[in-house]
Design an enzyme around this catalytic site. Structure first.
Site, PDB file in Angstrom:
ATOM      1  N   LYS A  79     -15.789  29.351  14.202  1.00 14.67           N
ATOM      2  CA  LYS A  79     -14.526  28.729  14.646  1.00 14.67           C
ATOM      3  C   LYS A  79     -14.628  27.213  14.531  1.00 14.67           C
ATOM      4  O   LYS A  79     -15.659  26.631  14.902  1.00 14.67           O
ATOM      5  CB  LYS A  79     -14.249  29.155  16.091  1.00 14.67           C
ATOM      6  CG  LYS A  79     -12.908  28.677  16.641  1.00 14.67           C
ATOM      7  CD  LYS A  79     -12.700  29.169  18.075  1.00 14.67           C
ATOM      8  CE  LYS A  79     -11.351  28.778  18.631  1.00 14.67           C
ATOM      9  NZ  LYS A  79     -11.151  29.251  20.022  1.00 14.67           N
ATOM     10  N   SER A 154      -6.949  31.803  21.009  1.00 17.24           N
ATOM     11  CA  SER A 154      -6.937  30.796  19.982  1.00 17.24           C
ATOM     12  C   SER A 154      -7.884  31.089  18.805  1.00 17.24           C
ATOM     13  O   SER A 154      -7.760  30.477  17.743  1.00 17.24           O
ATOM     14  CB  SER A 154      -7.329  29.449  20.587  1.00 17.24           C
ATOM     15  OG  SER A 154      -8.642  29.500  21.109  1.00 17.24           O
ATOM     16  N   SER A 178      -9.438  33.625  24.634  1.00 26.03           N
ATOM     17  CA  SER A 178      -9.368  33.343  23.190  1.00 26.03           C
ATOM     18  C   SER A 178     -10.321  34.118  22.303  1.00 26.03           C
ATOM     19  O   SER A 178     -10.223  34.019  21.080  1.00 26.03           O
ATOM     20  CB  SER A 178      -9.590  31.860  22.939  1.00 26.03           C
ATOM     21  OG  SER A 178      -8.417  31.171  23.210  1.00 26.03           O
TER      22      SER A 178
END
Ligand code: GLN
Length: 480
Positions: A79, A154, A178
């Site tokens: 990420k 997210s 997330s």
């Protein structure tokens, strides 16, 4: 090789049997991920050089007759809120568009030390703020398991990369859901480790009392393996815990008979989509068949969790994001003007709408006249929510709930209504506030539209072994 279906076991079998070399695998991983990305958008940028370098090291080890390292030959997506030395790390924000960090996060270092090959940096919501990945400053992510729908957020890029077979493993971050929510939306496994279990050194801070790094994978076993590698004390992160790291893979023995499973009635009340509810009830029955004992429990402070979370996380975000000032590593406005104007313009141009909203809200709740009414009150309610869990874990071994009240919503469906977007986090923020561990494990699809549903299994602090054991036992019922 059928690259998109590979797991750690099948990669290692292929390497040992010489069905493919690590370099061949890396080349196919790069080709497949880059080709799929045009449609899925899961990656913000690729790192083929580092994947090929890691593959060459793996092939050299194989040629020398050495044992395979735990992640030899395993492509990973990271990420883009997690620092990677020499590799652009944008936090999906314009303000860090060209930021190249001078160091690598501990979690990534540990994966690399175990042989993993980094394929690239995964798309996400800007600074990890969001539930749909639509707050990325660059481009949205398509849900590979539900075209036209949000992949969740997210960590939407990380979840989508695994779901689309672009990478068998991804790292994400979870502050209020997330990892678990995108895992649930995309039909993959995602783990929220206990607060402090995994070093956050090198994770861009959003809300420091809530931030975690954790893995995504196609099955529970692969996440358990990654957890073994990234867990444990790190002198570079003073909030990382020294508690011993269990052998998570050995814990996956299917022995779940007699475990008491708490079913909190507040998570099955108004607002839960009936089709999601039906899948979760089926999962509970499957666990019962395995010999688990479902017990209805009550978590009376659940209804305050969204308000509490969005006060605390915005307060912490407003402080953490003060560092992006246009002076040091951030992009600077070219408008000119005095120092104040430079700060203002750089931040205004660099931050997107949601990040700006949270900084304003967080600054407000910390301001002298409102601190007691909002921030301090939220801290007290956080304590009560934590006590709900402590009390529950006196009688049950784990808690089972839906991950999200709805199946994946359509891209664009909630963007005009930030509150509706916040409310979709109702079942995930509670565990975040309490600092306990959780996992989202796929539990089938909705009956009418075939949309993925995730089962959330929560366990007490540092009880990842039992949590993963349950998740794995449940996963096996689907495979049987
Ligand atoms: N959706 C939540 C939020 O927008 C959670 C985000 C996260 O866990 N990083 O804050």
């Amino acid at each position: 090789m059928d690259y998109p279906s590979l797991t750690i076991d099948s990669i290692h079998a292929g390497l040992r049997d010489k069905a493919f070399s690590a370099t061949e695998l890396a080349a196919e991983a790069i080709r497949f991920a880059q080709a799929s990305n045009q449609e899925i958008g899961a990656f913000l940028h690729f790192t083929p050089e580092s994947a090929l370098a890691a593959a060459a090291a793996t092939d050299a080890r194989l040629a020398a007759g050495e044992e395979l390292l735990p992640l030899d030959g395993v492509p990973v997506a990271i990420k883009d809120v997690i620092m990677t030395e020499g590799v652009r790390t944008t936090c999906a924000s314009k303000i860090l568009e060209n930021f190249v960090p001078p160091y690598t996060a501990t979690a990534v270092r540990r994966l690399e030390a175990a042989g993993a090959m980094m394929l690239g940096k995964a798309n996400c919501d800007e600074f990890a703020m969001g539930s749909s990945n639509e707050n990325s400053a660059f481009y949205p992510v398509q849900n590979p398991a539900a075209p036209g729908r949000a992949p969740g957020g997210s960590s939407g890029g990380s979840a989508a990369a695994v779901a689309a077979g672009m990478a068998p493993i991804a790292l994400g971050s979870d502050t209020g859901g997330s990892i678990r929510q995108p895992a649930s939306f995309c039909g993959v496994v995602g783990v929220l480790p206990t607060y402090g279990r995994v070093s956050r050194y090198g994770l861009a801070a959003f809300a420091s009392s809530l931030d975690h790094i954790g893995p995504f994978s196609k099955n529970v076993k692969d996440s358990a393996r990654v957890m073994e590698l990234i867990s444990g004390r790190d002198p570079k992160d003073s909030t990382s815990a020294g508690a011993p790291v269990d052998d998570y893979v050995a814990a996956l023995d299917g022995q779940v008979k007699g475990l008491k499973i708490g079913i909190p009635k507040e998570y099955f009340a108004e607002g839960l989509d009936p089709e999601v509810g039906a899948r979760i009830q089926q999962a509970i029955q499957a666990l019962e068949k395995l010999g688990c004992e479902p017990v209805e429990i009550s978590m009376p402070h659940t209804e305050y969790a969204i308000a509490t979370y969005y006060l605390i996380c915005t307060a912490e975000a407003s402080a953490n994001l003060a560092r992006y000032d246009g002076v040091r590593y951030t992009r600077r406005s070219e408008k000119g003007g005095d120092l104040r104007a430079m700060y203002r313009d750089s931040r205004h141009e660099g931050f997107g709408k949601e990040v700006t909203r949270r900084i304003i809200l967080g600054t407000y709740v910390l301001s002298s006249g409102y601190y007691d009414a909002y921030y301090r009150k939220a801290q007290k309610v956080r304590r009560l929510i934590t006590q709900d869990f402590e009390k529950a874990f006196e009688t049950v071994d784990a808690i089972v709930t839906p991950v999200s009240p709805t199946p994946p919503f359509k891209l664009g469906e909630l963007t005009a209504d930030p509150l509706a977007m916040y409310l979709s986090d109702i079942y995930t923020v509670t565990a975040s506030l309490a600092g306990i561990c959780g996992v989202s494990v796929p539990c089938g699809v909705t009956q009418t539209e075939g949309l993925p549903v995730g089962l959330q299994i929560l366990a007490k602090h540092f009880d990842e072994a039992r949590m993963l054991k349950l998740a794995d036992a449940y996963e096996r019922t689907g495979r049987a």
